[in-house]
Structure formats: C-alpha cells, structure tokens
Design a protein around this motif. Structure first.
Motif, short mmCIF file in Angstrom:
data_model
loop_
_atom_site.label_atom_id
_atom_site.label_comp_id
_atom_site.label_asym_id
_atom_site.label_seq_id
_atom_site.Cartn_x
_atom_site.Cartn_y
_atom_site.Cartn_z
N PRO A 121 0.75 -1.26 0.03
CA PRO A 121 0.01 -0.06 0.05
C PRO A 121 1.06 1.23 0.07
O PRO A 121 0.20 2.42 -0.11
N ARG A 122 2.07 1.15 0.26
CA ARG A 122 2.80 2.40 0.22
C ARG A 122 4.51 1.94 -0.12
O ARG A 122 4.74 0.61 0.06
N ARG A 123 5.37 2.85 -0.54
CA ARG A 123 6.63 2.26 -0.95
C ARG A 123 7.32 1.65 0.28
O ARG A 123 7.41 2.25 1.49
N GLN A 124 7.82 0.42 0.28
CA GLN A 124 8.59 -0.07 1.27
C GLN A 124 9.51 -1.31 0.84
O GLN A 124 9.38 -1.91 -0.53
N LEU A 125 10.48 -1.37 1.46
CA LEU A 125 11.52 -2.58 1.08
C LEU A 125 10.95 -3.75 1.77
O LEU A 125 10.69 -3.96 3.14
N VAL A 126 10.82 -4.85 0.93
CA VAL A 126 10.33 -6.12 1.76
C VAL A 126 11.52 -7.20 1.38
O VAL A 126 11.82 -7.45 0.05
N PHE A 158 10.60 -2.82 5.81
CA PHE A 158 11.22 -1.11 6.13
C PHE A 158 10.29 -0.45 5.23
O PHE A 158 10.15 -0.33 4.17
N LEU A 159 9.64 0.49 6.12
CA LEU A 159 8.83 1.58 5.51
C LEU A 159 9.92 2.89 5.19
O LEU A 159 9.53 3.77 4.08
N HIS A 160 10.80 3.03 5.98
CA HIS A 160 11.98 3.89 5.75
C HIS A 160 13.06 3.18 5.29
O HIS A 160 13.51 2.35 6.20
N PHE A 161 13.72 3.51 4.34
CA PHE A 161 14.97 2.65 4.06
C PHE A 161 16.08 3.41 2.89
O PHE A 161 15.31 4.41 2.22
N TYR A 162 17.14 3.36 2.96
CA TYR A 162 18.13 3.99 1.90
C TYR A 162 18.18 2.87 0.68
O TYR A 162 18.21 1.81 1.06
N GLY A 163 18.57 3.57 -0.28
CA GLY A 163 18.96 2.81 -1.45
C GLY A 163 20.07 1.71 -1.20
O GLY A 163 20.08 0.72 -1.61
N SER A 164 21.07 2.04 -0.43
CA SER A 164 22.16 1.64 -0.01
C SER A 164 21.61 0.18 0.83
O SER A 164 22.25 -0.97 0.59
N GLN A 165 20.67 0.46 1.51
CA GLN A 165 19.96 -0.60 2.13
C GLN A 165 19.49 -1.90 1.37
O GLN A 165 19.71 -2.96 1.67
#
Ligand code: ADP
Ligand code: MG
Length: 726
Positions: free
Chosen positions: A88-93, A107-114
């Motif tokens: 439902p929103r931008r996230q890293l799974v 992760f709902l907040h994350f860096y590209g490096s992550q």
C-alpha cells in the motif's frame, strides 16, 4: 574476565575523534550537542550516568520457526528475495530463510544502499519481534546486520540506551565509552555504606550496568533489581536527601523576625468569629504560632482538605505579624481566589482596625501605584493579591510573613521567583520573612519524604462541624434532561449551582492578564483551546435559553479580571443562580449557598481537580450533590479514575490513587520544567532505599562532610535550586 580494561583502552584510542569532528564541522557538532541536551547530557559525567533503558539478548540465535509474537529474538538467515513494493505504500520487503523457516523483513523507511546490501544471498542477523503478517511471520523495522558465515555472536547482553531521534545507539554507545574512559569513577560514599547493603563499589556498579558480563541474567538488569542498580538508586536518593538537608540547614542558619508578641488582634478575631476553631485548626495554629516566634524563617505547609478552614488560620498568622509591627502578604494563584481572600480578610480584619491593601495585575495603573505606595510606606499592614505582589517595583516596608495559597498552582518558575523575592523582601539585611503555604492537595508520604523533605507540614484533618458530605453521582451525558430538572429544582428552592465545562485552564497563567484585554499574542489560546472556549460559551447560551426564568452567569479565564470579579461577586451575592464555569473556579471559591455542581465530561479532568471542584459545594447547611456527567463509552482507565472520585471523599486517598495512576512527575506538575525527577529510583517501589537514604543523609553530613560534598557535586550539579519547588 571483565571487559573494562580492553573496552576502556579501545575507547581511549578513539577518544580524540569526536573533538576533531567538532572543530571540523561545527554545525553537526552543535546539533549533536542539542540532541544530547535533550537527553539531559551536558557534562562528561552525564554520559556515565546515562544508563541503559533495557538489555537485549543477542548472545543466542533462535530458529525462525520459533520466533513468535510477544518477545524479541535474534534470528539469522540468508536473503532469498528482496524487492521494493509500492502497495500500500513504498517499502522494502526482504525474505530470509534459515533451516527451520521463512521470515519477511519490512522497512517503510530505507536507503537505497540498504536495499542493495540486502540482495539475495546476503547473510543477515536480525533482532526484533516477529508477528504474523500477510504472507507469514514478519518483522517490521528490525535491527539487522550483514554477517559472514562465521561471525561470532556477542558473548554478553547488549545494553540499549535511552536516545532521541537522529542519535543512533552506536553513536551514543561510542560517546559513553569515551566518557567512561576519561571519568573519575571514584567513591563518594564511605565504603561501609555500600557494604552494609551488599552493593558493589561505584566503579563496579557503573561497569556492570554499561558492560554486562557473559552469563549475566537479563531480568534483574532490565527490571533494575540488580545490586548495581540498587547502588545507583541509593546514590541518587542520597543526593536528593543531602540536598534537602542542606536546604534545611541553610534555612535554620538564616534570620527572621521572631514574631513572639501575642497581642490583642488575634484574640479579637477569635472572639468575633461566628464559629469556634476546630481542634485541628487549633493544633495547626499552635504549630504555626510556635514557628513564627522563632528567629529563623518558617517554611511550613498548612495542608487540609477543601473546606477544612485554612483561611482563618492564615488570618491569625497574618495578624500575628501585624501585632509584632510587621507586614503580612497573602497571595493566591488566581484573581478570583485572591479577590475572595480580600473579601474574607476585609470582613475579618477591617472591623478590628487592620489596614488592608489589594493588589493585582488586573488593576488600573493608578490604583496599583497607590497600593504600591501604601505597601512601601507601611500604611498597609496586610496586602492581599496575586503574584503581582512580588513583581518589580513592589517593596515592603517590613515584611514579616508571606502566605501563599494553593502554592502548587503557581508555575515552577513563579514558585522559584516567589522564593527568591520572598527571601529578599524582608528589608533589613539578612532578615527573611516567614513563609506559609496552603494547599488542599495532599502530598503523599513518599513525596513528602523525597521531594518535600525541607518542608514542615501542619495538617487540618477534620472538617468544621455541621457539614453534610457531598453526594457524588455518575450520570451518562445522554441523561442530561434529568440533570437539567435537578438544576431547576435546586434553583427554585433558592439554592445555587455550578455547571463546569471541560476547559482546563492553567491558573498560573491567569493573574497576569491585563484588564479589558484578551490576550491575542504570546500565550493566547491555541486553536484547540479556542474551540473549547467556544463550547463553554455555547453551553452558557444553551443553558441560559433553557432556564429563561433563572439568572445564568458565565466565568472563564479569558474574561478581564474585573469582569471575572464582577461575575463571582454576583454569584456570591445570589444575583446569579447558575454559574457556567471552567476550572478557574477550581481552587478556593467559597459560596456556601451553592449546593449543586454539574461537571460535564468529567472523564477529561484530573482526579485532584475533580475533588477540588467538588469541594466548591457542601460548604453550607444544604445537602449537596456533585454530578459527574460522562460521555460513553468510557475507557478502562477513565472508568477506574471516575470510580476513585465516586467512592472516596477523602482527598488523601484520592491523591494516593492519583499518584499511582499518573506518577510523580505529572503529579508534581514539574515534568515539563526539567526539574530533577529521580531517574533511577522509583519512590513507591524503592521505598526501602528511600528510607535508608533519609537515615543516612544526616550521618553522612555529620561524620563524612567531605564525602557528602563530593557526592552532591557529582549528582546535583546545577540542579540544587530546582529542589526548592515547594
Ligand atoms: P479551605 O481550607 O478549603 O480554604 P476555607 O478556609 O475557605 O476552607 O473555609 C471554608 C468555610 O468554612 C468558610 O466559609 C469558613 O468561614 C468556614 N469555617 C472555617 N473554619 C470553621 C469552623 N471552625 N467552624 C465553622 N466554619 C468554619
Ligand atoms: Mg482555601
């Protein structure tokens, strides 16, 4: 065996780094500084005392299949899929697996490096709490790190420090290590004290808390029952007790006018009163009388439940000053209350020839200047008013006694100012006036032992005879019609009623409002308050329409001082039958013919507040009723709180429950002020340590003054003044 030495050495090796960073990049350094200040860290030693909030066990790995909701665990696995989802929103799974099962990290907040680092094939060690998710077990924002095939596990528990946004644990940990390496962790207590309690040395206690050892049990460290924690709590409580003792000594070393002469005035007041003092009033007066005769400043709290009759005792004390050729001042936190004291005092003191002066922030400039002149010349024998009495430009000819009613209603800043001014207002060099405080909010025993240890207390523990206890009723707001009928009946029978609306006003902000001006700048009403104020005004309009045959008044904090006073005078004289009010009427207002009180949205008020409000009725001979109107549905806590007020009319019991429900910071009203609330000890849970500290403090001062001095310097640097809030 212990890791102090290597850790300290490593820290020392790094120790120059933060300093360098500071000079190279001043902006981040100063933002670091402000973040640390938020945590109360200013000195190096504050890092040492910045002790972990909890400890996490990263010494073990749990198979993914055994990671369940309810307890955080550490798992290790290989990333098998990783994607950035947009719904439902931008996230890293990120999906990981070990031999036992699968787990999603989200992760709902994350860096590209992550996202890059968590590519398939990476091995991660993850710490967090697993919950059932849409696809299976998942951890949201777990702590993780990429590890190798054989990265060893930590051997001891990981401390987790209290921190603030933008200050990572790792940074904080590094700063703490630096400070630990550079600080003197020497003893400030003689060795027999920790020994007697089976507590470790200071250095060892600090080390045990910052650096758990392999095999340490997490429970006593986390719930703070570990001997190292006990040591820190005792340290802290002892500092508080020492500080209080010193304040007490300081006070005893100061001079005050000994008001020994018992003249005709106190006797005249006692014979003229339409009632006899209760036994409790007599006892309190005897204690105050004795203190006033001493050549040292009195610092006494007169405590008594609402309606117990504190005002007359204050009048006696004021007269004692006058009988000894000195002036007295009576101050209240609100204009309404101060006005009322002025009326009472006029009624009692004017007939026996005592010159009274009224002074408040709401006065016209000219009146105020005249009042100030009388106070300075000594024409005034007793001055009554708000804290305007202690502002610039007011000088007493010879102040012998300062009486402060509902002292805890003044803000902490004002209280400190009152103390400072009080002690410099005496006139003659080195002579201070006596101080008497009055309060209906009882101080529970644990608080009087800790925060208020430098305070003598007189208690009025009985109500004047002939009072009928107030009946409290809990009624859901939907039954408002019944309540209206009651109001009508009471007023038709010649009695009066209050209708209290849920606009909690900070009474400490009220007295300074200039007359005929609503404040629009600075601390003016915020939007929420403004809409609440509107609803008070609406309620008044509705009730006035409902009861067209009755006189319905309105009073709130935004009215100009003299308008407030006029409404209150009309109510006191019976010209208003129903008074719609905010909490401005909470303290002290005394209109004996008012026998009914309705409190709307009772669930939004504090317990002490409800008790105080309820104390406005039951002051005359009529049976009194207080109706707590509440809005359904009530939460569990709200229900529990209302039940306390419903079941008890004992201010002490209510205060005790209130303290349990809210904790001391809220209770004292000093949480926002940054006053040194105890960080480690909990005065309820650690009562035994509090008692021990109270006994140890005088011994330490007497036999080990040098230890005591160093102990205070370590724990109380710059905070000592704030201990004087009462
Ligand atoms: P509080 O302790 O809440 O400030 P007050 O001083 O306002 O209480 O007293 C409440 C009321 O009781 C006042 O009207 C006061 O005149 C009256 N009162 C005080 N002492 C006595 C007494 N001993 N007997 C009868 N009435 C009293
Ligand atoms: Mg009072």
């Amino acid at each position: 065996m212990r890791k102090t030495a290597p850790a300290a050495a490593a820290a020392k090796a790094r120790s120059r780094r933060p300093a360098k960073a500071k000079s190279a990049a001043p902006a981040p350094a100063s933002s670091l500084k402000s973040k640390l200040a938020k945590l109360g860290i200013q000195r190096d030693f504050d890092f040492v005392l910045h002790l972990p909030l909890r400890y996490e066990d990263e010494t073990r790995l749990t198979p993914i299949a055994e990671a369940h909701a309810g307890a955080p665990v550490q798992v290790e696995g290989t990333v098998i899929a990783s994607e950035i989802a947009y719904r439902p929103r931008r996230q890293l799974v990120c999906k990981i697996e070990d031999a036992s099962g699968l787990l999603y990290m989200r992760f709902l907040h994350f860096y590209g490096s992550q996202a890059k680092a968590l590519a398939p094939g990476a091995r991660v060690r993850v710490f967090g709490e697993a919950r059932p998710g849409f696809f299976g077990a998942e951890m949201v924002h777990p702590r993780y790190r990429i590890v190798g095939e054989n990265t060893p596990l930590p051997r001891a528990l990981t401390p987790v420090y209290p921190t603030t946004a933008g200050l990572p644990q790792a940074t904080l940990r590094r700063l703490i290590e630096n400070a630990l390496a550079q600080s003197e962790l020497d003893e400030t207590l003689p060795a027999h004290i920790p020994a007697r309690f089976g507590m470790p040395a200071f250095r060892d206690a600090i080390d045990a808390l910052h650096h758990p050892r392999p095999g340490d049990d997490a429970r006593p460290l986390s719930d703070r029952t570990h001997p190292a924690w006990q040591r820190m709590k005792l340290e802290e409580l002892l500092a508080q007790q020492l500080s209080m003792r010193l304040h007490y000594r300081e006070r005893r070393s100061k001079s005050a006018p000994a008001l020994k002469q018992a003249g005709a005035l106190t006797a005249a007041l006692l014979t003229r009163l339409p009632f006899r003092l209760t036994r409790a009033q007599n006892r309190a007066w005897a204690e105050i009388e004795r203190d006033l005769g001493e050549p040292h400043p009195m610092h006494r709290l007169l405590q008594g439940d609402v309606g117990s009759g504190k005002t007359v005792v204050a009048a006696l004390a004021a007269l004692r000053a006058v009988e000894n050729g000195m002036q007295a001042v009576v101050m209240a936190p609100t204009e309404i209350l101060a006005e009322q004291h002025y009326r009472k005092f006029s009624e009692w003191l004017a007939p026996i020839g005592v010159e009274l002066t009224w002074l408040s922030g709401g006065q016209k400039k000219k009146e105020r200047a005249a009042a100030a002149a009388d106070i300075a010349s000594g024409v005034t024998r007793v001055a009554v008013g708000t804290h305007a009495l202690f502002q610039e430009g007011i000088a007493f000819q010879s102040l012998g006694l300062a009486i402060v009613d509902e002292q805890h209603r003044f803000g902490v800043e004002q209280r400190l100012a009152l103390r400072a001014k009080g002690s410099s207002a005496g006139g003659a060099a080195g002579i201070e006036p006596h101080q008497m405080m009055m309060s209906a909010t009882p101080i529970p025993r644990t608080l009087s032992m800790s925060y208020y240890a430098d305070l003598d207390v007189s208690l009025i523990d009985e109500l004047p005879p002939g009072r009928t206890p107030v009946t409290t009723k809990l009624i859901a707001a939907e039954r408002r019609d019944e309540v209206l009928a009651r109001v009508r009946d009471a007023c038709r029978e010649g009695r009066q009623a209050y209708w209290v609306c849920p606009l909690i006003e900070d009474s400490s902000l009220l007295p300074a409002a200039p007359a005929r001006k609503t404040r629009t700048r600075g601390r003016g009403p915020g939007r929420v308050e403004a809409s609440q104020l509107q609803s008070v005004i609406d309620t008044h309009a509705r009730l006035a329409a409902e009861f067209a045959d009755l006189k319905v008044g309105l009073v709130h904090g935004r009215l100009a001082a003299q308008d407030k006073a006029a409404v209150m005078a009309d109510f006191a004289a019976g010209r208003i039958q129903l008074l719609v009010a905010t909490t401005v009427i909470e303290v002290g207002v005394d209109v004996p013919n008012a026998s009914l009180m309705i409190i709307e949205h009772a669930e939004r008020f504090g317990l002490a507040q409800l008790h105080q409000l309820r104390g406005r009725v039951g002051r005359g001979v009529a049976d009194s009723v207080c109706i707590l109107l509440y809005q359904k549905p009530l939460g569990e806590l709200a229900r529990a709180r209302l039940k306390v007020v419903y079941e008890s009319t004992d201010g002490f019991e209510i205060a005790r429950q209130d303290l349990l429900l809210r904790g001391p910071g809220e209770y004292l009203g000093v949480r926002q002020s940054g006053a040194p609330l105890l960080r480690f000890a909990d005065i309820e849970r650690d009562l035994d340590l509090l008692e021990a500290a109270r006994d140890l403090a005088p011994q330490l001062l007497q036999h080990h003054p040098e230890f005591a001095r160093r102990h205070l310097a370590r724990w109380m640097a710059g905070k000592s003044e704030l201990m004087k809030v009462y």
